[in-house]
Motif scaffolding. Structure first.
Motif: not given
Length: 315
Positions: A237-263
């Motif tokens: 479990e500890s090794l799995r959590k360590q391997s699943m970490k994402t670098a801060p530079e690759l994290k997708i930041r949420k855009e404020k007041n923006v939504s996405r629609d299929v159409i």
């Protein structure tokens, strides 16, 4: 105090840079090893796995007496070879009376054993045993399709685990763009029972269908085998959590007041502050009087022209 050696030559610095951690990792390399004793079936299986991954695999032909992945202390040599060859996947073949035609597939993280799956090989058919038109043979390095048939791959723990390992082993390098003309192979995995998987490799053959979309046919090109799951070990479990970490530079930041629609696609909200119109001083640039005078002048209205009296001169 530990003495840290720094590379002196440019070649050594380049080699260390290749194996250094990266934000976006390159394709995973596979290490193929032989155990103390192997059968003809295991030798053929290891050779054909190396052929399928020839562009990104390292194969050792020497026998290894001290590699036992499931035993404590028996994985030291395996981790050393993984570090030496910079491989994060390995396939280890062995043969014994207790476990005939045995194959161990595993993954490593930071060159330490991450998880293991041990399978037995049954009903093996090599590539040479299939007859087909060699023009439709899959090309080395092409991206494959995967077909997992059976509900067991979603419900049974052993089958879910072997599905992850097979995907990691054969999917190749991750790419952002893909040419559909280069998709010429498919790996078909069928869950026969709770601990048995039928694995085969097929070529994709395109035929005319009368429409833009061609008709696809599967041509079995091998290898083909039954994988009987014997043992498997999940990641700590500890090794799995360590391997699943994402670098801060690759994290997708949420855009404020923006939504996405299929159409409608990307939709954004714009907030306008309340405008105090009543309290804002406006400039007085009225042009109404000028317009009226201009119109009166054109119509000949308004005051008549009066001649000025000449000034009297004093005598």
């Amino acid at each position: 105090m530990l003495h840290i050696k720094t590379p002196k030559s440019g070649r050594a610095r380049r080699e260390l840079k290749k194996i250094a951690p990266k934000l976006v990792e390159t394709g995973k390399k596979t290490l193929i090893l032989h155990g103390t004793k192997t059968s003809n079936v295991i030798n053929s299986v290891l050779t054909e796995i190396y052929h399928l991954k020839k562009d990104n695999a390292v194969k050792y032909t020497k026998r290894n007496d001290n590699i036992r992945p499931f035993e404590s202390g028996g994985e030291t040599s395996l981790e050393f070879y993984s570090l030496k060859t910079d491989c994060s996947l390995f396939v280890f073949g062995s043969h014994s009376k207790k476990r005939p035609d045995n194959l161990v597939i595993g993954r490593t993280y930071d060159h330490h054993i991450y998880d293991l799956v041990e399978v037995g090989i049954e009903n093996f058919k090599s590539m040479q045993s299939f007859s087909y038109d060699k023009r439709f043979a899959p090309l080395i390095g092409s991206k494959p399709f995967f077909a997992f048939i059976g509900e067991g791959f979603e419900n049974i723990e052993e089958l879910k685990h072997i599905k992850e390992v097979l995907l990691d082993l054969f999917h190749g390098q991750a790419v952002t763009n893909l040419n559909l003309a280069g998709l010429d192979r498919v790996y078909v995995c069928t869950a026969v029972s709770s601990n048995k998987v039928f694995f085969t490799h097929c070529a994709l053959r395109m035929k005319k269908s009368g429409t833009i979309v061609p008709r696809m046919e599967l041509v079995e090109v091998g290898p083909s085998m039954d994988l009987v799951i014997r043992r498997h070990r999940l990641a700590d479990e500890s090794l799995r959590k360590q391997s699943m970490k994402t670098a801060p530079e690759l994290k997708i930041r949420k855009e404020k007041n923006v939504s996405r629609d299929v159409i409608e696609g990307k939709i954004g909200k714009v907030y306008i502050p309340d405008q105090q119109v009543g309290s804002v001083p406006l400039p007085n640039k009225s042009k109404g009087l000028k317009r009226e005078r201009r119109e009166a002048k054109t119509k000949g209205e308004g005051k008549t022209h009066v001649d000025k009296k000449p000034k009297q001169q004093d005598s």
